[in-house]
Design a protein around this motif. Structure first.
Motif, PDB file in Angstrom:
ATOM      1  N   ALA A   1      26.885  15.148  93.405  1.00  0.00           N
ATOM      2  CA  ALA A   1      26.129  16.336  93.805  1.00  0.00           C
ATOM      3  C   ALA A   1      27.010  17.291  94.621  1.00  0.00           C
ATOM      4  O   ALA A   1      26.962  18.515  94.439  1.00  0.00           O
ATOM      5  N   GLU A   2      27.817  16.733  95.511  1.00  0.00           N
ATOM      6  CA  GLU A   2      28.701  17.559  96.336  1.00  0.00           C
ATOM      7  C   GLU A   2      29.782  18.221  95.474  1.00  0.00           C
ATOM      8  O   GLU A   2      30.097  19.395  95.659  1.00  0.00           O
ATOM      9  N   ILE A   3      30.330  17.473  94.528  1.00  0.00           N
ATOM     10  CA  ILE A   3      31.321  18.041  93.607  1.00  0.00           C
ATOM     11  C   ILE A   3      30.682  19.160  92.794  1.00  0.00           C
ATOM     12  O   ILE A   3      31.267  20.232  92.612  1.00  0.00           O
ATOM     13  N   GLY A   4      29.467  18.933  92.332  1.00  0.00           N
ATOM     14  CA  GLY A   4      28.743  19.971  91.579  1.00  0.00           C
ATOM     15  C   GLY A   4      28.518  21.221  92.411  1.00  0.00           C
ATOM     16  O   GLY A   4      28.643  22.347  91.915  1.00  0.00           O
ATOM     17  N   ARG A   5      28.199  21.035  93.700  1.00  0.00           N
ATOM     18  CA  ARG A   5      27.987  22.185  94.590  1.00  0.00           C
ATOM     19  C   ARG A   5      29.277  22.977  94.761  1.00  0.00           C
ATOM     20  O   ARG A   5      29.267  24.205  94.714  1.00  0.00           O
ATOM     21  N   ILE A   6      30.396  22.279  94.931  1.00  0.00           N
ATOM     22  CA  ILE A   6      31.685  22.949  95.109  1.00  0.00           C
ATOM     23  C   ILE A   6      32.072  23.702  93.841  1.00  0.00           C
ATOM     24  O   ILE A   6      32.484  24.866  93.900  1.00  0.00           O
ATOM     25  N   GLU A   7      31.910  23.065  92.678  1.00  0.00           N
ATOM     26  CA  GLU A   7      32.248  23.725  91.420  1.00  0.00           C
ATOM     27  C   GLU A   7      31.351  24.939  91.173  1.00  0.00           C
ATOM     28  O   GLU A   7      31.807  25.953  90.667  1.00  0.00           O
ATOM     29  N   LYS A   8      30.077  24.834  91.558  1.00  0.00           N
ATOM     30  CA  LYS A   8      29.166  25.982  91.412  1.00  0.00           C
ATOM     31  C   LYS A   8      29.598  27.122  92.330  1.00  0.00           C
ATOM     32  O   LYS A   8      29.565  28.295  91.954  1.00  0.00           O
ATOM     33  N   GLN A   9      30.033  26.788  93.533  1.00  0.00           N
ATOM     34  CA  GLN A   9      30.515  27.803  94.473  1.00  0.00           C
ATOM     35  C   GLN A   9      31.727  28.527  93.892  1.00  0.00           C
ATOM     36  O   GLN A   9      31.824  29.747  93.970  1.00  0.00           O
ATOM     37  N   TRP A  10      32.653  27.776  93.295  1.00  0.00           N
ATOM     38  CA  TRP A  10      33.830  28.391  92.666  1.00  0.00           C
ATOM     39  C   TRP A  10      33.415  29.277  91.494  1.00  0.00           C
ATOM     40  O   TRP A  10      33.948  30.369  91.314  1.00  0.00           O
ATOM     41  N   ALA A  11      32.474  28.812  90.679  1.00  0.00           N
ATOM     42  CA  ALA A  11      32.004  29.587  89.524  1.00  0.00           C
ATOM     43  C   ALA A  11      31.308  30.865  89.971  1.00  0.00           C
ATOM     44  O   ALA A  11      31.491  31.930  89.374  1.00  0.00           O
ATOM     45  N   ASP A  12      30.496  30.779  91.043  1.00  0.00           N
ATOM     46  CA  ASP A  12      29.815  31.968  91.570  1.00  0.00           C
ATOM     47  C   ASP A  12      30.811  32.986  92.099  1.00  0.00           C
ATOM     48  O   ASP A  12      30.651  34.198  91.888  1.00  0.00           O
ATOM     49  N   ALA A  13      31.868  32.510  92.774  1.00  0.00           N
ATOM     50  CA  ALA A  13      32.909  33.419  93.280  1.00  0.00           C
ATOM     51  C   ALA A  13      33.636  34.088  92.113  1.00  0.00           C
ATOM     52  O   ALA A  13      33.968  35.280  92.177  1.00  0.00           O
ATOM     53  N   ALA A  14      33.873  33.338  91.040  1.00  0.00           N
ATOM     54  CA  ALA A  14      34.523  33.901  89.850  1.00  0.00           C
ATOM     55  C   ALA A  14      33.655  34.978  89.223  1.00  0.00           C
ATOM     56  O   ALA A  14      34.138  36.057  88.861  1.00  0.00           O
ATOM     57  N   THR A  15      32.365  34.704  89.123  1.00  0.00           N
ATOM     58  CA  THR A  15      31.436  35.683  88.553  1.00  0.00           C
ATOM     59  C   THR A  15      31.415  36.951  89.393  1.00  0.00           C
ATOM     60  O   THR A  15      31.448  38.069  88.858  1.00  0.00           O
TER      61      THR A  15
END
Length: 147
Positions: free
Chosen positions: A56-70
Motif C-alpha cells: 500500500a505504501e509503495i502504491g501511494r509513492i508510485e501514485k504520488q510520482w504519477a500525479d507529479a508527472a501528470t
C-alpha cells in the motif's frame, strides 16, 4: 520539415528550457508535440537493516510520482496550446529512462526527439550516467540535445 516532435521532460529548469525550445520549433514547423515524462517504479530490493515498505505504501509513492508527472505534463500542454501547438502527453513507467524515451519515439512515430543534457563529465558522468548519451547512441530518430 518535422511533423511530430517528442520532448522528454523531468520538470527540472534545464528540462523546461528544452520544452520551451521544442514548443517553439513545433510552432515554426507546424508540427505536433508529444510531451513525455518517465516515472520510475519503486525499487523492490531490500537491503540488510532496511525496513521494507508495504504494498500500500509503495502504491501511494508510485501514485504520488504519477500525479507529479501528470501535473508537469499538463503545464507543458498548456504552454504548447497557448502557442497554437497541438500537444499529446505520455507518461511512461520505466526503470531505464533512455529505453523508455527510445521506445516512445518509435511507438509515437516521431521525426525528432528533443531533450536536455546536464553536460556532466568525468566521474559525475560515470556515477550518474547519461540518459542523453544512451538516447543519442541507440535511437534511430534524430535527437536534438539542448543545454
Amino acid at each position: 520539415m518535422y511533423k511530430r516532435i517528442l520532448v522528454a521532460t523531468d520538470g527540472s529548469s534545464l528540462s523546461k528550457k528544452a520544452v520551451a525550445n521544442a514548443i517553439q520549433l513545433a510552432s515554426s514547423c507546424g508540427a505536433e508535440l508529444v510531451a513525455m515524462k518517465v516515472v520510475p517504479r519503486y525499487p523492490q530490493t531490500y537491503f540488510e537493516g532496511s525496513i521494507p515498505l508495504s504494498a500500500a505504501e509503495i502504491g501511494r509513492i508510485e501514485k504520488q510520482w504519477a500525479d507529479a508527472a501528470t501535473e508537469n505534463l499538463v503545464a507543458v500542454q498548456k504552454s504548447a496550446t497557448a502557442k497554437g501547438v497541438a500537444c499529446k502527453t505520455v507518461t511512461v513507467k520505466s526503470d531505464v529512462v533512455s529505453d523508455a524515451i527510445i521506445a516512445t519515439a518509435k511507438k509515437q512515430k516521431v521525426d525528432l526527439v528533443v531533450m536536455a543534457s546536464h553536460g556532466r563529465k568525468g566521474i559525475k558522468r560515470l556515477l550518474l550516467g547519461s540518459e542523453t548519451q544512451q538516447v543519442l547512441t541507440h535511437c534511430h530518430t534524430p535527437v536534438l540535445v539542448l543545454r
